[in-house]
Motif scaffolding. Structure first.
Motif, PDB file in Angstrom:
ATOM      1  N   SER A   1       0.836  -1.208   0.000  1.00 42.84           N
ATOM      2  CA  SER A   1       0.000   0.000   0.000  1.00 42.84           C
ATOM      3  C   SER A   1       0.867   1.253   0.000  1.00 42.84           C
ATOM      4  O   SER A   1       0.503   2.274  -0.578  1.00 42.84           O
ATOM      5  CB  SER A   1      -0.894   0.021   1.234  1.00 42.84           C
TER       6      SER A   1
ATOM      7  N   ASN B   1      -5.188   1.731  -7.343  1.00 40.98           N
ATOM      8  CA  ASN B   1      -4.412   0.521  -7.623  1.00 40.98           C
ATOM      9  C   ASN B   1      -5.312  -0.673  -7.913  1.00 40.98           C
ATOM     10  O   ASN B   1      -4.852  -1.783  -8.105  1.00 40.98           O
ATOM     11  CB  ASN B   1      -3.417   0.226  -6.499  1.00 40.98           C
TER      12      ASN B   1
ATOM     13  N   GLY C   1      -7.644   5.879   9.750  1.00 42.15           N
ATOM     14  CA  GLY C   1      -7.578   4.495  10.237  1.00 42.15           C
ATOM     15  C   GLY C   1      -8.838   3.738   9.880  1.00 42.15           C
ATOM     16  O   GLY C   1      -8.788   2.667   9.298  1.00 42.15           O
TER      17      GLY C   1
ATOM     18  N   LYS D   1      -4.000   8.423   3.464  1.00 40.64           N
ATOM     19  CA  LYS D   1      -4.494   7.037   3.457  1.00 40.64           C
ATOM     20  C   LYS D   1      -3.875   6.275   4.625  1.00 40.64           C
ATOM     21  O   LYS D   1      -2.648   6.268   4.775  1.00 40.64           O
ATOM     22  CB  LYS D   1      -4.075   6.427   2.114  1.00 40.64           C
TER      23      LYS D   1
ATOM     24  N   GLY E   1      -7.304   5.564  -0.554  1.00 44.46           N
ATOM     25  CA  GLY E   1      -7.246   4.263  -1.220  1.00 44.46           C
ATOM     26  C   GLY E   1      -8.515   4.081  -2.031  1.00 44.46           C
ATOM     27  O   GLY E   1      -9.570   4.611  -1.675  1.00 44.46           O
ATOM     28  N   ASP E   2      -8.435   3.329  -3.128  1.00 43.84           N
ATOM     29  CA  ASP E   2      -9.643   3.205  -3.960  1.00 43.84           C
ATOM     30  C   ASP E   2     -10.756   2.454  -3.242  1.00 43.84           C
ATOM     31  O   ASP E   2     -11.936   2.742  -3.444  1.00 43.84           O
ATOM     32  CB  ASP E   2      -9.347   2.594  -5.344  1.00 43.84           C
ATOM     33  N   ALA E   3     -10.404   1.512  -2.370  1.00 38.53           N
ATOM     34  CA  ALA E   3     -11.465   0.780  -1.671  1.00 38.53           C
ATOM     35  C   ALA E   3     -12.179   1.664  -0.651  1.00 38.53           C
ATOM     36  O   ALA E   3     -13.273   1.319  -0.203  1.00 38.53           O
ATOM     37  CB  ALA E   3     -10.898  -0.459  -0.993  1.00 38.53           C
TER      38      ALA E   3
ATOM     39  N   HIS F   1      -2.991   3.293   5.579  1.00 44.82           N
ATOM     40  CA  HIS F   1      -1.893   2.326   5.475  1.00 44.82           C
ATOM     41  C   HIS F   1      -0.722   2.893   4.676  1.00 44.82           C
ATOM     42  O   HIS F   1       0.203   2.171   4.353  1.00 44.82           O
ATOM     43  CB  HIS F   1      -2.391   0.986   4.931  1.00 44.82           C
TER      44      HIS F   1
ATOM     45  N   GLU G   1     -17.032   2.820   1.031  1.00 43.38           N
ATOM     46  CA  GLU G   1     -17.689   3.210   2.281  1.00 43.38           C
ATOM     47  C   GLU G   1     -18.813   4.208   1.999  1.00 43.38           C
ATOM     48  O   GLU G   1     -18.600   5.233   1.350  1.00 43.38           O
ATOM     49  CB  GLU G   1     -16.670   3.841   3.250  1.00 43.38           C
TER      50      GLU G   1
ATOM     51  N   VAL H   1     -11.351   3.389   7.418  1.00 43.87           N
ATOM     52  CA  VAL H   1     -11.290   3.908   6.056  1.00 43.87           C
ATOM     53  C   VAL H   1     -12.587   4.641   5.681  1.00 43.87           C
ATOM     54  O   VAL H   1     -13.665   4.276   6.118  1.00 43.87           O
ATOM     55  CB  VAL H   1     -10.935   2.826   5.012  1.00 43.87           C
TER      56      VAL H   1
ATOM     57  N   LYS I   1      -0.360  -1.613  -6.954  1.00 47.63           N
ATOM     58  CA  LYS I   1      -0.105  -1.871  -5.536  1.00 47.63           C
ATOM     59  C   LYS I   1       1.210  -2.654  -5.415  1.00 47.63           C
ATOM     60  O   LYS I   1       1.385  -3.683  -6.069  1.00 47.63           O
ATOM     61  CB  LYS I   1      -1.273  -2.666  -4.944  1.00 47.63           C
TER      62      LYS I   1
ATOM     63  N   HIS J   1      -1.729  -7.238   0.077  1.00 46.42           N
ATOM     64  CA  HIS J   1      -2.083  -6.141   0.999  1.00 46.42           C
ATOM     65  C   HIS J   1      -1.285  -6.221   2.300  1.00 46.42           C
ATOM     66  O   HIS J   1      -0.710  -5.239   2.745  1.00 46.42           O
ATOM     67  CB  HIS J   1      -3.577  -6.150   1.308  1.00 46.42           C
TER      68      HIS J   1
ATOM     69  N   GLN K   1      -6.957  -2.476  -6.190  1.00 36.79           N
ATOM     70  CA  GLN K   1      -6.918  -3.580  -5.228  1.00 36.79           C
ATOM     71  C   GLN K   1      -7.388  -3.056  -3.881  1.00 36.79           C
ATOM     72  O   GLN K   1      -7.119  -1.904  -3.523  1.00 36.79           O
ATOM     73  CB  GLN K   1      -5.485  -4.075  -5.050  1.00 36.79           C
TER      74      GLN K   1
HETATM   75  C1  TPP Z   1     -13.860   0.888   8.255  1.00 41.22           C
HETATM   76  C2  TPP Z   1     -12.740  -0.064   7.964  1.00 41.22           C
HETATM   77  N1  TPP Z   1     -13.013  -1.295   7.496  1.00 41.22           N
HETATM   78  C3  TPP Z   1     -11.992  -2.164   7.248  1.00 41.22           C
HETATM   79  C4  TPP Z   1     -10.695  -1.815   7.454  1.00 41.22           C
HETATM   80  C5  TPP Z   1      -9.580  -2.821   7.172  1.00 41.22           C
HETATM   81  N2  TPP Z   1      -8.844  -2.414   5.962  1.00 41.22           N
HETATM   82  C6  TPP Z   1      -7.728  -1.694   6.054  1.00 41.22           C
HETATM   83  S1  TPP Z   1      -7.112  -1.307   4.565  1.00 41.22           S
HETATM   84  C7  TPP Z   1      -8.346  -2.121   3.757  1.00 41.22           C
HETATM   85  C8  TPP Z   1      -8.364  -2.164   2.247  1.00 41.22           C
HETATM   86  C9  TPP Z   1      -8.060  -0.854   1.715  1.00 41.22           C
HETATM   87  O1  TPP Z   1      -7.927  -0.890   0.330  1.00 41.22           O
HETATM   88  P1  TPP Z   1      -7.603   0.452  -0.434  1.00 41.22           P
HETATM   89  O2  TPP Z   1      -8.363   1.563   0.185  1.00 41.22           O
HETATM   90  O3  TPP Z   1      -7.807   0.217  -1.879  1.00 41.22           O
HETATM   91  O4  TPP Z   1      -6.103   0.701  -0.067  1.00 41.22           O
HETATM   92  P2  TPP Z   1      -4.766   0.163  -0.752  1.00 41.22           P
HETATM   93  O5  TPP Z   1      -4.051  -0.591   0.313  1.00 41.22           O
HETATM   94  O6  TPP Z   1      -5.136  -0.671  -1.911  1.00 41.22           O
HETATM   95  O7  TPP Z   1      -4.057   1.377  -1.147  1.00 41.22           O
HETATM   96  C10 TPP Z   1      -9.217  -2.671   4.654  1.00 41.22           C
HETATM   97  C11 TPP Z   1     -10.414  -3.466   4.279  1.00 41.22           C
HETATM   98  C12 TPP Z   1     -10.458  -0.496   7.943  1.00 41.22           C
HETATM   99  N3  TPP Z   1      -9.238  -0.060   8.210  1.00 41.22           N
HETATM  100  N4  TPP Z   1     -11.487   0.356   8.166  1.00 41.22           N
END
Ligand code: TPP
Ligand code: MG
Length: 792
Positions: A57, A201, A131, A82, A170-172, A84, A176, A133, A336, A349, A203
Motif C-alpha cells: 500500500s 491501484n 484508520g 491514506k 485508497g480506492d477501496a 496504510h 464506504e 477507512v 499496488k 495487501h 486492489q
Molecule cells: C472501516 C474499515 N473497514 C476495514 C478496514 C480494514 N482495511 C484496512 S485497509 C483495507 C483495504 C483498503 O484498500 P484500499 O483503500 O484500496 O487501499 P490500498 O491498500 O489498496 O491502497 C481494509 C479493508 C479499515 N481499516 N477500516
C-alpha cells in the motif's frame, strides 16, 4: 494560484528538480519498506504477534506523496493521508526533519510512530487522524466548510491564506457509504478547495476491484459538481501510444481486465511481452515498440501509469489548482506494491518482503548495511543538493513557529448561564436546553462573545431538538445569501431561516455520520484554523449509534464539541422501539475523550451546559455529551453544588449517617424515584436519594482514584467514594435510569455494596409512559419492589 516551483529556488533548475524528485521517490520507497521490515524482521519480537505494516500500500502511493509534499503542497494545506500509507508519511516528515529516527525505528511499537497517522499520538504534523477507512477522506469536506465558516465570521486570530483540504485515498475507501453522504452534503454547501486524490491501484485488502466500477464513480463525482482528473498513463506510455501501432497498444491496455493487468505486473516483462504479442504480434508498429526493449524495460513501460509519473502528477495537480477552487477528484492509476517483488499480486495487501527479498532490494537501492536510516544513503545527488532541494519546497516553510498545529484564545464563559424560570413549573431538559441557548443567542452583555463563537448543527432535527429559537436569532450559515421564501411571501412560520455567510447554524441532511464528521472538523478549528468555535450538535439519542464510528473518530482526534442527544429512551413512548435508545448511557461510559451526562432537571442542565463550554476549551478537557429528554417534569427550587453535579452525582436527599439504603436515579425517571422514595422513607427514615448526572464521570473518577492509590497516592479519593461514604458499608443501592441498567450496576463495586439496578434491557415498543415504565420496571412500584429485594 501557485508560484511556479523554479522561481522559489533559483538555485536549482526545473530539470534538476525533476531529477531530485525521483531521488526522493526512491528514498520514500526505501524508507517506508525498511521501516516496516525493521519492525517485523529486525527488531526483537517479544510476543510472537505479527507486527505488520503495508509495504504494498505504501509503494503504490510513493509518487503521489512525493509530488504533493515535495512540490505541490503549501503549508496551509491540510491533508488526510491514506491510513496504510502511514510509513510513507513518517518518511516524508523524516526527510523534512519533523520525525525522529527513533520513532521510525519504533513503528507500531509503544511510543513509536503510529501504524496509522494519529493527531494525538504522532503530534502536530498530522492534520487528520486516519484508520477507519472513508472517514479521513470525508472529514476534508467538513474541514473545508469550517475553513470558510471561520473566514466568513472573522474568527481566526491570524488569517492564513486559504488552504486546500486534501485526502490521499485508497480506492477501496470509496466503497464506504459515508463517502457518498459527504459528497452530497458537500454539494449542498457548495464546498470549495477540496481535493481527493485516489490511489487507484484497483486492489483492496482481499481482492481486485471490478473493472466497471470506476466509470460509475467518476460519473458520481461529476454529478456532485466535482471536477474529475484521470491520470491513467504516464508519459513513457503516452509517447509509445503516439507511435505507429501505439493506438492498438493503448486499446489493448484499456481493455485489459484489472485482474490480468495485476497478474502480468507480478509476472514481469517476459509475460507482458508474450501476452501483448499474442494479441498484437501481427502489428509491425507494436513489435517496433517492444522488440528493442529488454524484459525489464517492457515491464517498466507497461506499468508506466499516471500515478507513478511524478512529473505528470505535479503538472496535473498544478493545472487543477490554476483552474480555481472547484472540488477535484484525481484518479491516479497505480500498481499496488510498485517497485517491490509482490507488485500487482492480489494477495499483497498484508504481504511483507522476506529477508532475502529485502537483501536484493537493499542492493538495488545501494544501501550499505548499517546505513539504512541515513536520509540520503544510496542516492546519486549530493547531500548538500538534496538538502537544499528539500529546504526549498513550499511545504518546508513552517506554517506557524510551533509547527502545523495552531491555537486560539479561550472564549470566556460567564459564571452562570441564563436560567429559564422553571422552579415550580413542569419542563423538560430538551426545552430547557432550547431556552438557555436561545437566551445566549440574544448575544447581550456578557453572553455576547460566547454567542459569537457558538456554531450549531443538526442532521435535519434542528426544530425537533429545540434548536429553532437559537437559529431564529443567529441565522443559518451559507456561503451565499439565500432568502427565506416563506418569510418573503409573508407565509406564517415559526422558523426564520434566511441563509447568509453570517449565519451560525449549519443545517445538515439526515446522515448522522456527517454530523459527527462536522463536529470533528469544527472541534479542531482551533488547531486547524487558529479559530475558536464552540460547536453544538443535536441529534436524536438512538441515532447516535448511526454515526458512532464518526463520533469515536472525532473523539480520537481530540475534537472539542458539545453533543446534545434528545429525545432519549422510553420517554419517546409513542414512537416505538427503533426510537427508544437503550445502549447510549453505556456508550457514554465507554467513549474516551467524551464526558457524558444526563441531567434530570433544568438547574442541573444549566450547570452542565456552562461546564461544557468551558471544558471543551481547556487543554485537559474533552468533548461533552448531554443526553436529554422531552418528558416534562416538575422543576425543584433549590441551590445545587455545581461541583457535585459536574462530578456526576449529588444528594437530592442526603442519607442519615450509616443509612441502610439509598435510591439513585438518573434523568427523567426522577418523578418515579421521588414517589418511591417517599414511600421508602416511611420504612427507612434514614434512606438517601441520589441524583446521578453522569455514570461516566463517576466511573472515570473511580478508576482514576484506584489507579492513583495503586501508584502510592493514598489520599486519592473519587467523587463517588465521597458521595457514598455516609451510607453504612453494607448499605443497599437501588438504581434506576431510562437506559441500560449496567450503566449503574458497577456502583456496587465501589464499596462492596449490594445493587439492584433498574432500567430497560430490551428493545422498547410504543405505548405511553405509565404502560412502558410498568412494562420495563421503572415505575414507583417496581422501584419499591427493588428496594425490598435490596434490603433482604
Ligand atoms: C472501516 C474499515 N473497514 C476495514 C478496514 C480494514 N482495511 C484496512 S485497509 C483495507 C483495504 C483498503 O484498500 P484500499 O483503500 O484500496 O487501499 P490500498 O491498500 O489498496 O491502497 C481494509 C479493508 C479499515 N481499516 N477500516
Ligand atoms: Mg486499493
Amino acid at each position: 494560484m501557485d508560484t511556479p516551483v523554479a522561481i522559489r529556488s533559483p538555485g536549482i533548475s526545473a530539470e534538476r528538480r525533476a531529477v531530485l524528485l525521483r531521488e526522493i521517490e526512491r528514498k520514500l520507497l526505501w524508507l517506508s519498506a525498511w521501516t516496516i521490515h525493521n519492525a517485523n524482521h529486525i527488531r526483537p519480537n517479544r510476543d510472537g504477534l505479527k507486527v505488520g505494516g503495508h509495504q504494498a500500500s505504501c509503494a503504490s502511493v510513493i509518487s503521489i506523496m512525493a509530488a504533493l509534499y515535495f512540490s505541490v503542497l503549501r503549508p496551509e494545506d491540510r491533508v488526510a493521508v491514506k491510513p496504510h500509507a502511514s510509513p510513507v508519511f513518517h518518511a516524508v516528515n523524516y526527510l523534512f526533519g519533523r520525525q525522529t529516527r527513533e520513532k521510525m525505528a519504533a513503528l507500531r511499537q509503544f511510543g513509536g510512530a503510529q501504524s496509522y497517522p494519529s493527531r494525538a499520538k504522532d503530534g502536530p504534523e498530522v492534520d487528520f487522524s486516519t484508520g477507519s477507512v472513508g472517514l479521513g477522506v470525508a472529514i476534508t469536506t467538513f474541514s473545508a466548510l469550517m475553513a470558510d465558516y471561520v473566514r466568513l465570521h472573522a474568527l481566526a486570530a491570524e488569517a492564513l491564506p486559504p488552504g486546500r483540504h486534501i485526502a490521499i485515498a485508497g480506492d477501496a475507501e470509496l466503497d464506504e457509504g459515508n463517502i457518498y453522504e459527504a459528497l452530497l452534503e458537500g454539494w449542498k454547501h457548495d464546498v470549495r478547495n477540496v481535493w481527493w486524490i485516489i490511489d487507484y491501484n484497483r486492489q483492496s485488502l482481499d481482492s481486485v476491484v471490478p473493472d466497471r466500477l470506476f466509470g460509475r464513480i467518476e460519473g458520481l463525482f461529476r454529478d456532485m459538481g466535482w471536477n474529475v482528473v484521470t491520470m491513467k498513463y504516464g508519459r513513457r506510455l503516452e509517447a509509445a501510444f503516439a507511435r505507429e501501432g501505439g493506438e492498438a497498444l493503448r486499446r489493448w491496455i484499456d481493455d485489459c481486465p484489472n485482474s490480468l493487468y495485476s497478474a502480468l505486473t507480478f509476472q514481469g516483462g517476459a509475460a507482458w511481452r508474450q501476452a501483448v504479442l499474442a494479441d498484437l504480434g501481427r502489428s509491425q508498429g507494436v513489435r517496433a515498440i517492444l522488440d528493442p526493449l529488454g524484459d525489464d524495460e517492457v515491464a517498466a513501460l507497461m506499468t508506466n501509469l499516471g500515478g507513478h509519473d511524478v512529473g505528470m502528477l505535479i503538472d496535473s495537480l498544478n493545472a487543477a489548482a490554476a483552474e480555481g477552487d472547484q472540488p477535484t477528484c484525481f484518479i491516479a492509476y497505480t500498481i499496488k506494491g510498485m517497485g517491490l517483488p509482490f507488485a500487482g499480486h492480489k494477495d499483497n495487501h498484508a504481504g511483507l518482503m522476506t529477508r532475502e527479498q529485502m537483501e536484493l532490494f537493499r542492493g538495488a537501492m545501494q544501501i550499505r548495511p548499517g546505513h539504512e536510516w541515513e536520509p540520503f544513503e544510496g542516492l546519486q545527488a549530493s547531500t548538500a543538493e538534496l538538502q537544499e532541494f528539500i529546504d526549498s519546497v513550499p511545504f518546508a516553510r513552517p506554517l506557524t513557529p510551533r509547527g502545523r498545529s495552531m491555537t486560539a484564545p479561550v472564549v470566556a464563559v460567564p459564571a452562570t448561564l441564563p436560567m429559564p424560570k422553571a422552579a415550580g413549573r413542569k419542563m423538560s431538559t430538551q426545552a430547557g436546553f432550547g431556552d438557555i441557548l436561545a437566551e445566549i443567542g440574544r448575544g447581550q452583555g456578557e453572553m455576547r462573545e460566547l454567542a459569537r463563537h457558538i456554531v450549531t448543527t443538526s442532521p435535519d432535527v434542528t426544530v425537533s431538538t429545540n434548536l429553532g429559537p437559537w437559529v431564529n436569532r443567529r441565522g443559518v450559515f451559507d456561503r451565499h445569501t439565500r432568502n427565506d421564501v416563506f418569510r418573503d411571501a409573508k407565509l406564517a412560520s415559526a422558523q426564520r431561516w434566511g441563509m447568509t455567510p453570517q449565519g451560525q447554524h449549519i443545517e445538515l441532511g439526515i446522515a448522522e455520520q456527517n454530523l459527527f464528521l462536522l463536529l470533528g472538523a469544527a472541534g479542531l478549528a482551533h488547531a486547524l484554523h487558529g479559530a475558536r468555535v464552540l460547536p453544538v450538535g443535536t441529534v436524536y439519542d438512538p441515532f447516535v449509534n448511526r454515526g458512532l464510528d464518526a463520533l469515536i473518530y472525532a473523539c480520537y482526534q481530540d475534537a472539542r464539541f458539545l453533543l446534545v442527544s434528545t429525545p432519549s429512551g422510553l420517554t419517546l413512548a409513542p414512537e416505538g422501539g427503533q426510537h427508544q435508545s437503550v445502549n447510549t448511557p453505556l456508550l457514554g461510559i465507554a467513549a474516551d475523550r467524551l464526558a457524558a451526562y444526563e441531567p434530570a432537571h433544568v438547574d442541573e442542565l444549566a450547570i452542565l451546559l456552562r461546564h461544557a463550554f468551558a471544558h471543551m476549551q481547556v487543554p485537559d478537557g474533552s468533548a461533552v455529551w448531554l443526553r436529554l429528554s422531552t418528558r416534562q417534569i416538575e422543576q425543584p427550587a433549590r441551590s445545587l453544588d455545581s461541583g457535585a453535579v459536574i462530578g456526576g452525582a449529588h444528594w437530592a436527599v442526603p442519607p442519615a449517617p450509616g443509612a441502610r439504603i439509598a435510591l439513585a436515579y438518573q434523568g427523567p425517571v426522577a418523578p418515579e424515584a421521588d414517589a418511591a422514595f417517599a414511600l421508602l422513607r416511611e420504612e427507612e427514615p434514614g434512606a438517601g436519594l441520589l441524583a446521578i448526572t453522569s455514570p461516566d464521570r463517576l466511573h472515570a473518577g473511580w478508576l482514576a482514584a484506584l489507579r492513583a492509590r495503586r501508584a502510592g497516592d493514598r489520599r486519592a479519593r473519587a467523587h463517588v467514594e465521597t458521595i457514598l461514604a455516609p451510607l453504612a458499608p453494607d448499605a443497599a443501592l437501588v438504581t434506576v435510569l431510562d437506559g441500560h441498567p449496567a450503566a449503574h450496576a458497577w456502583l456496587g463495586a465501589v464499596r462492596g455494596q449490594r445493587v439492584v439496578p433498574l432500567g430497560p434491557d430490551h428493545f422498547g415498543q410504543s405505548g405511553d409512559i405509565p404502560d412502558l415504565y410498568r412494562e420495563y420496571g421503572l415505575d414507583a412500584d417496581a422501584i419499591l419492589d427493588a428496594c425490598a429485594q435490596a434490603l433482604i
